[in-house]
Write an enzyme that holds these catalytic residues in place. Structure first.
Site, mmCIF file in Angstrom:
data_model
loop_
_atom_site.group_PDB
_atom_site.id
_atom_site.type_symbol
_atom_site.label_atom_id
_atom_site.label_comp_id
_atom_site.label_asym_id
_atom_site.label_seq_id
_atom_site.Cartn_x
_atom_site.Cartn_y
_atom_site.Cartn_z
ATOM 1 N N ARG A 22 0.823 -1.222 0.000
ATOM 2 C CA ARG A 22 0.000 0.000 0.000
ATOM 3 C C ARG A 22 0.857 1.273 0.000
ATOM 4 O O ARG A 22 0.499 2.253 0.645
ATOM 5 C CB ARG A 22 -0.960 0.018 1.197
ATOM 6 C CG ARG A 22 -2.069 -1.016 1.100
ATOM 7 C CD ARG A 22 -3.126 -0.569 0.096
ATOM 8 N NE ARG A 22 -4.186 -1.547 -0.041
ATOM 9 C CZ ARG A 22 -5.342 -1.492 0.636
ATOM 10 N NH1 ARG A 22 -5.592 -0.525 1.468
ATOM 11 N NH2 ARG A 22 -6.247 -2.415 0.432
ATOM 12 N N ARG A 26 -3.693 6.737 0.417
ATOM 13 C CA ARG A 26 -4.211 7.986 0.978
ATOM 14 C C ARG A 26 -3.256 8.736 1.883
ATOM 15 O O ARG A 26 -3.487 9.902 2.187
ATOM 16 C CB ARG A 26 -5.521 7.709 1.713
ATOM 17 C CG ARG A 26 -6.679 7.468 0.756
ATOM 18 C CD ARG A 26 -7.855 6.847 1.463
ATOM 19 N NE ARG A 26 -7.478 5.526 1.965
ATOM 20 C CZ ARG A 26 -8.329 4.658 2.481
ATOM 21 N NH1 ARG A 26 -9.595 4.963 2.604
ATOM 22 N NH2 ARG A 26 -7.914 3.478 2.897
ATOM 23 N N ARG A 35 -7.479 11.323 -6.023
ATOM 24 C CA ARG A 35 -8.722 10.729 -5.512
ATOM 25 C C ARG A 35 -9.851 11.733 -5.356
ATOM 26 O O ARG A 35 -11.019 11.357 -5.360
ATOM 27 C CB ARG A 35 -8.455 10.016 -4.188
ATOM 28 C CG ARG A 35 -8.014 8.579 -4.325
ATOM 29 C CD ARG A 35 -9.141 7.667 -4.807
ATOM 30 N NE ARG A 35 -9.911 7.131 -3.698
ATOM 31 C CZ ARG A 35 -11.210 7.293 -3.540
ATOM 32 N NH1 ARG A 35 -11.883 8.002 -4.414
ATOM 33 N NH2 ARG A 35 -11.838 6.760 -2.518
ATOM 34 N N ASP A 71 -6.473 -3.474 -7.676
ATOM 35 C CA ASP A 71 -7.015 -4.021 -6.434
ATOM 36 C C ASP A 71 -7.242 -5.514 -6.611
ATOM 37 O O ASP A 71 -7.576 -5.962 -7.716
ATOM 38 C CB ASP A 71 -8.331 -3.330 -6.040
ATOM 39 C CG ASP A 71 -8.674 -3.623 -4.583
ATOM 40 O OD1 ASP A 71 -8.223 -2.872 -3.706
ATOM 41 O OD2 ASP A 71 -9.359 -4.633 -4.333
ATOM 42 N N TYR A 148 -14.138 -12.433 -0.140
ATOM 43 C CA TYR A 148 -14.889 -11.240 -0.559
ATOM 44 C C TYR A 148 -16.069 -11.623 -1.442
ATOM 45 O O TYR A 148 -17.160 -11.058 -1.313
ATOM 46 C CB TYR A 148 -13.974 -10.250 -1.287
ATOM 47 C CG TYR A 148 -13.084 -9.488 -0.350
ATOM 48 C CD1 TYR A 148 -13.573 -8.396 0.368
ATOM 49 C CD2 TYR A 148 -11.764 -9.861 -0.155
ATOM 50 C CE1 TYR A 148 -12.760 -7.698 1.244
ATOM 51 C CE2 TYR A 148 -10.939 -9.161 0.718
ATOM 52 C CZ TYR A 148 -11.448 -8.085 1.422
ATOM 53 O OH TYR A 148 -10.643 -7.398 2.292
HETATM 54 O O1 CP3 Z 1 0.406 0.541 -3.321
HETATM 55 C C1 CP3 Z 1 -0.391 -0.411 -3.353
HETATM 56 O O2 CP3 Z 1 -0.235 -1.426 -2.672
HETATM 57 C C2 CP3 Z 1 -1.514 -0.272 -4.268
HETATM 58 C C3 CP3 Z 1 -2.359 -1.171 -4.895
HETATM 59 C C4 CP3 Z 1 -3.319 -1.983 -4.037
HETATM 60 C C5 CP3 Z 1 -4.648 -1.591 -3.671
HETATM 61 N N1 CP3 Z 1 -5.255 -2.644 -3.071
HETATM 62 C C6 CP3 Z 1 -5.315 -0.296 -3.943
HETATM 63 C C7 CP3 Z 1 -6.350 0.142 -2.972
HETATM 64 C C8 CP3 Z 1 -3.134 -3.277 -3.569
HETATM 65 C C9 CP3 Z 1 -1.872 -4.135 -3.632
HETATM 66 C C10 CP3 Z 1 -4.368 -3.686 -2.974
HETATM 67 C C11 CP3 Z 1 -4.583 -5.027 -2.429
HETATM 68 C C12 CP3 Z 1 -5.784 -5.301 -1.635
HETATM 69 N N2 CP3 Z 1 -7.049 -4.845 -1.819
HETATM 70 C C13 CP3 Z 1 -5.813 -6.222 -0.570
HETATM 71 C C14 CP3 Z 1 -4.645 -7.034 -0.087
HETATM 72 C C15 CP3 Z 1 -3.743 -6.209 0.736
HETATM 73 C C16 CP3 Z 1 -4.169 -6.030 2.148
HETATM 74 O O3 CP3 Z 1 -4.379 -4.870 2.523
HETATM 75 O O4 CP3 Z 1 -4.303 -7.033 2.841
HETATM 76 C C17 CP3 Z 1 -7.128 -6.259 -0.074
HETATM 77 C C18 CP3 Z 1 -7.620 -7.081 1.102
HETATM 78 C C19 CP3 Z 1 -7.904 -5.393 -0.879
HETATM 79 C C20 CP3 Z 1 -9.366 -5.131 -0.784
HETATM 80 C C21 CP3 Z 1 -9.651 -3.720 -0.442
HETATM 81 N N3 CP3 Z 1 -9.399 -2.651 -1.279
HETATM 82 C C22 CP3 Z 1 -10.218 -3.222 0.752
HETATM 83 C C23 CP3 Z 1 -10.641 -4.069 1.938
HETATM 84 C C24 CP3 Z 1 -10.299 -1.832 0.612
HETATM 85 C C25 CP3 Z 1 -10.922 -0.870 1.582
HETATM 86 C C26 CP3 Z 1 -10.063 -0.604 2.730
HETATM 87 C C27 CP3 Z 1 -9.258 0.642 2.549
HETATM 88 O O5 CP3 Z 1 -8.040 0.611 2.801
HETATM 89 O O6 CP3 Z 1 -9.875 1.660 2.185
HETATM 90 C C28 CP3 Z 1 -9.737 -1.499 -0.645
HETATM 91 C C29 CP3 Z 1 -9.590 -0.140 -1.186
HETATM 92 C C30 CP3 Z 1 -8.253 0.210 -1.749
HETATM 93 N N4 CP3 Z 1 -7.514 -0.512 -2.647
HETATM 94 C C31 CP3 Z 1 -7.530 1.392 -1.474
HETATM 95 C C32 CP3 Z 1 -6.344 1.367 -2.242
HETATM 96 C C33 CP3 Z 1 -5.246 2.398 -2.341
HETATM 97 C C34 CP3 Z 1 -8.022 2.500 -0.521
HETATM 98 C C35 CP3 Z 1 -8.184 3.656 -1.203
HETATM 99 C C36 CP3 Z 1 -9.074 4.589 -1.719
HETATM 100 O O7 CP3 Z 1 -10.278 4.558 -1.480
HETATM 101 O O8 CP3 Z 1 -8.489 5.446 -2.390
#
Ligand code: CP3
Length: 341
Positions: A22, A26, A35, A71, A148
């Site tokens: 990540r 944000r 965003r 994602d 999921y």
């Molecule tokens: O730099 C990076 O790692 C970016 C790419 C990336 C994202 N999601 C973008 C994202 C990666 C590698 C992921 C993987 C991901 N997505 C996982 C596995 C990693 C982990 O955290 O265990 C999981 C479980 C997800 C599913 C997911 N996506 C959830 C549960 C959420 C909501 C929670 C949150 O942090 O808001 C997301 C949203 C998400 N995916 C964001 C980002 C940058 C949050 C951002 C936003 O709304 O801008």
């Protein structure tokens, strides 16, 4: 060769490479600026935007790898699942998979077509990166993606997913089998487009007992890793709260095992053995500590990792939204400084 790839292959390195799960997100003001104008799914579907946010942390932090901005849930969309991200609640799937009939209704996906924007992002990012900064592609592992698909969103106890696993094992096995194929196609297409390593996120696998992991998950993760091995890029196998599963995760596959902060890295290395590299494992909350305490914790991770190669510095899970950016940068600099050989 890029330092991160050399460490993944346990070859000698001039210093310990570092990147962060990540690292695009944000906590970066430049990400928040993008965003403000675009949703998460819009960014993922627009290669120029996804490329920009992939590169933001590389420019600002001096990390040793980029990770594709996408994602783990994206491949569920062309299967026919209706995915949205809501503010505060995270991902929501309006039509989750709850039965054998639901699994049978899932579409067979041609990833080159259905996930074309992601693959175009891989190509664009690669054309922008220098040869010392590899691009890591990724997918969710079958279990975590299935959770999921079944729960329809994030979950604390995975009651719905585990009930399907226990009550309708045929549906569970069919769903995981379908995901192995889709995720394998997706990873292969990312490598073909230019990804130089792959990470499989089995983020929530720590919710399982070793016995359930062995029975319901390991055969599918192993099938996927077996297929990906032929791509000849380093494979990273990551999960959270995996203290009782590390040996089984090794059995499933991976050249590098991602470790969270609950297992000390020296203990993890002893258990995993010399044949695999490790990645981790600073507590993401340590980034909120005063710099003196943060530095102490970084040095402790490095000391436990040992002198040799085969360690990629990372967090034990993703960077959190409120994290101070200057502390993230300080970790990169300290890791490089302390480990320069
Ligand atoms: O730099 C990076 O790692 C970016 C790419 C990336 C994202 N999601 C973008 C994202 C990666 C590698 C992921 C993987 C991901 N997505 C996982 C596995 C990693 C982990 O955290 O265990 C999981 C479980 C997800 C599913 C997911 N996506 C959830 C549960 C959420 C909501 C929670 C949150 O942090 O808001 C997301 C949203 C998400 N995916 C964001 C980002 C940058 C949050 C951002 C936003 O709304 O801008």
């Amino acid at each position: 060769m890029a330092v991160m790839l050399a460490a993944a292959r346990r070859q000698p390195v001039p210093y310990t490479p570092v990147w962060f799960m990540r690292q695009a997100g944000r906590y970066l003001p430049e990400y928040r600026a993008v965003r403000e104008r675009h949703s998460l799914l819009e960014i993922c579907a627009t290669p120029s935007l996804a490329t920009e946010v992939t590169l933001q942390p590389v420019r600002r932090l001096g990390v040793d790898a980029a990770i594709l901005f996408a994602d783990i849930l994206l491949p569920l969309v062309p299967m026919g699942l209706n995915l949205t991200f809501s503010k505060g609640e995270g991902p929501i799937i309006a039509n989750p998979v709850r039965s054998t009939a639901d699994v049978a209704r899932l579409a067979h996906v041609d990833v080159r077509d259905a996930l074309a924007p992601v693959l175009e992002t891989v190509r664009l990012v690669r054309s922008e990166l220098d040869s010392m900064t590899p691009l890591i592609g990724f997918a969710g592992a079958p279990f975590t993606v299935a959770c999921y698909a079944i729960e329809g969103g994030s979950s604390r106890h995975f009651v719905t997913a585990k009930r399907l696993m226990y009550e309708a094992p045929a549906a569970w096995h069919e769903l995981l089998q379908r995901l192995v194929i889709l995720l394998g196609d997706y990873c292969a297409a990312q490598v073909e487009a230019g990804a130089q390593a792959l990470q499989l996120f089995d983020s929530w696998v720590g919710a399982l007992s070793p016995d359930d992991y062995t029975c319901y998950v390991l055969p599918y993760s192993r099938q996927l890793f077996d297929r990906l091995r032929a791509l000849e890029v380093p494979l990273i196998h990551f999960g959270v709260e995996t203290g009782s599963l590390l040996e089984l995760m090794c059995d499933a596959g991976g050249d590098v095992i991602g470790i969270d902060w609950r297992v000390p890295l020296d203990e993890a290395r002893d258990r995993i053995g010399p044949g695999r590299a490790v990645q981790g494992n600073l507590d993401p909350i340590a980034l909120f500590a005063p710099l003196s305490e943060l530095r102490r914790k970084v040095r402790d991770v490095l000391r436990r990792a040992g002198d040799g190669t085969g360690h990629i510095f990372n967090l034990g899970h993703g960077v959190l939204p409120e994290t101070p950016v200057d502390h993230v940068r300080a970790v990169v600099d300290l890791v490089h400084e302390v480990t320069s050989r």
